[in-house]
Write a protein that holds these residues in place. Structure first.
Motif, PDB file in Angstrom:
ATOM      1  N   TYR A   1     148.770-114.906-167.396  1.00  0.00           N
ATOM      2  CA  TYR A   1     149.261-116.175-166.875  1.00  0.00           C
ATOM      3  C   TYR A   1     148.841-117.321-167.782  1.00  0.00           C
ATOM      4  CZ  TYR A   1     144.575-116.667-164.693  1.00  0.00           C
ATOM      5  OH  TYR A   1     143.221-116.763-164.450  1.00  0.00           O
ATOM      6  N   GLY A   2     149.543-118.447-167.660  1.00  0.00           N
ATOM      7  CA  GLY A   2     149.300-119.613-168.486  1.00  0.00           C
ATOM      8  C   GLY A   2     150.421-120.614-168.308  1.00  0.00           C
ATOM      9  N   LYS A   3     150.505-121.586-169.218  1.00  0.00           N
ATOM     10  CA  LYS A   3     151.598-122.562-169.208  1.00  0.00           C
ATOM     11  C   LYS A   3     151.710-123.311-167.884  1.00  0.00           C
ATOM     12  CE  LYS A   3     154.288-120.160-172.726  1.00  0.00           C
ATOM     13  NZ  LYS A   3     155.612-119.613-173.132  1.00  0.00           N
ATOM     14  N   GLY A   4     150.571-123.659-167.297  1.00  0.00           N
ATOM     15  CA  GLY A   4     150.568-124.408-166.047  1.00  0.00           C
ATOM     16  C   GLY A   4     150.382-123.564-164.811  1.00  0.00           C
ATOM     17  N   ASP A   5     150.199-122.247-164.947  1.00  0.00           N
ATOM     18  CA  ASP A   5     150.017-121.367-163.789  1.00  0.00           C
ATOM     19  C   ASP A   5     148.647-121.567-163.152  1.00  0.00           C
ATOM     20  OD1 ASP A   5     152.528-120.204-164.291  1.00  0.00           O
ATOM     21  OD2 ASP A   5     151.656-118.664-165.583  1.00  0.00           O
ATOM     22  N   PHE A   6     148.536-121.076-161.920  1.00  0.00           N
ATOM     23  CA  PHE A   6     147.337-121.280-161.098  1.00  0.00           C
ATOM     24  C   PHE A   6     146.988-119.957-160.434  1.00  0.00           C
ATOM     25  CE2 PHE A   6     145.952-123.166-156.769  1.00  0.00           C
ATOM     26  CZ  PHE A   6     144.623-123.230-157.145  1.00  0.00           C
ATOM     27  N   GLN A   7     145.778-119.469-160.680  1.00  0.00           N
ATOM     28  CA  GLN A   7     145.311-118.242-160.032  1.00  0.00           C
ATOM     29  C   GLN A   7     144.238-118.577-159.011  1.00  0.00           C
ATOM     30  OE1 GLN A   7     142.248-115.430-161.372  1.00  0.00           O
ATOM     31  NE2 GLN A   7     143.901-114.001-161.805  1.00  0.00           N
ATOM     32  N   TRP A   8     144.371-117.992-157.825  1.00  0.00           N
ATOM     33  CA  TRP A   8     143.398-118.186-156.744  1.00  0.00           C
ATOM     34  C   TRP A   8     142.798-116.819-156.434  1.00  0.00           C
ATOM     35  CZ3 TRP A   8     144.235-122.648-152.975  1.00  0.00           C
ATOM     36  CH2 TRP A   8     143.148-122.763-152.096  1.00  0.00           C
ATOM     37  N   LEU A   9     141.547-116.630-156.822  1.00  0.00           N
ATOM     38  CA  LEU A   9     140.873-115.340-156.652  1.00  0.00           C
ATOM     39  C   LEU A   9     139.822-115.456-155.564  1.00  0.00           C
ATOM     40  CD1 LEU A   9     140.385-112.418-157.818  1.00  0.00           C
ATOM     41  CD2 LEU A   9     138.593-113.468-159.209  1.00  0.00           C
ATOM     42  N   THR A  10     139.985-114.668-154.511  1.00  0.00           N
ATOM     43  CA  THR A  10     138.967-114.570-153.463  1.00  0.00           C
ATOM     44  C   THR A  10     138.059-113.409-153.822  1.00  0.00           C
ATOM     45  OG1 THR A  10     140.550-115.381-151.809  1.00  0.00           O
ATOM     46  CG2 THR A  10     138.570-114.274-150.990  1.00  0.00           C
ATOM     47  N   THR A  11     136.816-113.700-154.155  1.00  0.00           N
ATOM     48  CA  THR A  11     135.911-112.617-154.561  1.00  0.00           C
ATOM     49  C   THR A  11     135.296-111.933-153.339  1.00  0.00           C
ATOM     50  OG1 THR A  11     133.859-113.898-154.757  1.00  0.00           O
ATOM     51  CG2 THR A  11     135.381-113.970-156.613  1.00  0.00           C
ATOM     52  N   GLY A  12     135.108-112.670-152.254  1.00  0.00           N
ATOM     53  CA  GLY A  12     134.691-112.090-150.978  1.00  0.00           C
ATOM     54  C   GLY A  12     133.536-111.117-151.091  1.00  0.00           C
ATOM     55  N   SER A  13     133.769-109.879-150.620  1.00  0.00           N
ATOM     56  CA  SER A  13     132.711-108.866-150.588  1.00  0.00           C
ATOM     57  C   SER A  13     132.351-108.343-151.968  1.00  0.00           C
ATOM     58  CB  SER A  13     133.141-107.701-149.693  1.00  0.00           C
ATOM     59  OG  SER A  13     134.333-107.110-150.186  1.00  0.00           O
TER      60      SER A  13
END
Length: 340
Positions: free
Chosen positions: A105-117
């Motif tokens: 991903y790139g070029k303005g993309d957004f990643q939302w990672l829930t690391t949780g457990s």
């Protein structure tokens, strides 16, 4: 910079690496590197001697390798107990994790990672252009998970630049709201259910404001006046906030109840990151990428990682890249998602 503060400004703090943050945020890093042309291994076509490879955080010749030794980036490492929000303005990130997911991903993309457990993942910055420079610009923001979600299953979500709303505010200026809202500018993204951002009372907002020279944005007050609000002036020559002129990279801590605070680009284009949220007021016991509520639980999570690697790592390298493809994608199991 003037010494007199506007009534809306509570404090000014020079920016270093990483940037200072307030509850419910844990960490904010801004990466801007101008990598040389790529070699056949997706790394810099340059002499890397003299660098502290494996822990190269000093910008030399315009870039850093971070923990990468061939390709810049962050080879496989664990996280638990919080979320990472990664905004890639320029360049690419190759994601791989212990759940079996991969993404470019790139070029303005957004990643939302829930690391949780717990999750083990790598974030590499592949260089794809063999004839020209390879610039990289990204934010990584760590958001604490509330106690109810500390042991939620790990998961990641990709939000492609083409699919979320960017707001034109005046002439050549624009606002990107990644989560939350500023007045009537509302993000199109629904936060993961486990996230603190999913609570309306949290008033959790992440946004990037770009102002062209001489243009102005009036920052509305927060919806929840208990929210802590910070602006980070990170790019440009000078910006005027209220009646205070700021000409150095700076964290500006604001009174979130102040309405229509004028922000004006004085000398050329400026960019500011906004982080806002009502504090969780929960215990934070942290050791690097491990975050827990108590010291005992922290030790338990570290020992769990040593036993299980949070799902394990089956690849032959800890720093995988995803080949020459320039299209962005996210793959979970047999399903592949494309931006359009």
């Amino acid at each position: 910079m003037t010494s007199k503060y506007h009534p809306a400004i509570k404090a000014l703090t020079p920016l270093d690496f990483p940037w200072p943050v307030d509850d419910p945020f844990l960490f904010c890093a801004y990466h801007q590197d101008i990598y040389p042309r790529a070699n056949e291994e997706f790394g810099p076509d340059a002499d890397l001697s003299g660098r502290n490879l494996g822990s190269d955080f000093i910008k030399k010749d315009g870039y850093r390798m971070y923990h990468g030794e061939t390709v810049p980036g962050f080879p496989a490492h664990p996280h638990c107990g919080f979320e990472t929000l990664t905004i890639v303005e320029e360049g690419f990130v190759d994601h791989t994790d212990s759940l079996g997911a991969t993404a470019r991903y790139g070029k303005g993309d957004f990643q939302w990672l829930t690391t949780g457990s717990g999750i083990l993942h790598s974030e590499m910055f592949p260089l794809l252009n063999k004839t020209e420079l390879n610039p990289l610009e990204l934010f990584q923001i760590w958001l604490n998970l509330p106690a109810r979600s500390k042991e939620s299953p790990a998961a990641f979500n990709m939000y492609w630049a083409e699919k979320f709303t960017h707001f034109d505010i005046v002439n050549s200026s624009h606002l990107k709201v990644f989560t939350g809202q500023l007045g009537h500018y509302r993000a199109s993204i629904t936060p993961p259910q486990a996230s603190y951002a999913s609570s309306e009372k949290a008033d959790l907002t992440v946004a990037v404001l770009t102002l062209a020279k001489g243009e102005q944005f009036n920052l509305p007050k927060a919806h929840n006046l208990h929210a802590l609000r910070s602006l980070y002036f990170y790019m440009g020559n000078s910006v005027k906030i209220g009646d205070v002129v700021i000409d150095k990279p700076m964290k500006i801590s604001l009174d979130s109840s102040f309405d229509q605070l004028p922000i004006i680009a004085i000398d050329g284009e400026v960019k500011l990151l906004l982080l806002q949220g009502v504090p969780l007021y929960e215990p934070i016991v942290q050791h690097g990428p491990f975050v827990a509520l108590t010291k005992d639980r922290l030790y338990e999570k570290i020992n769990e990682y040593r036993r299980t690697e949070f799902g394990g790592w089956t690849l032959p390298t800890s720093a995988p890249v995803h080949g020459e493809i320039t299209k962005r994608f996210a793959k979970r199991g047999e399903e592949t998602e494309w931006p359009s």
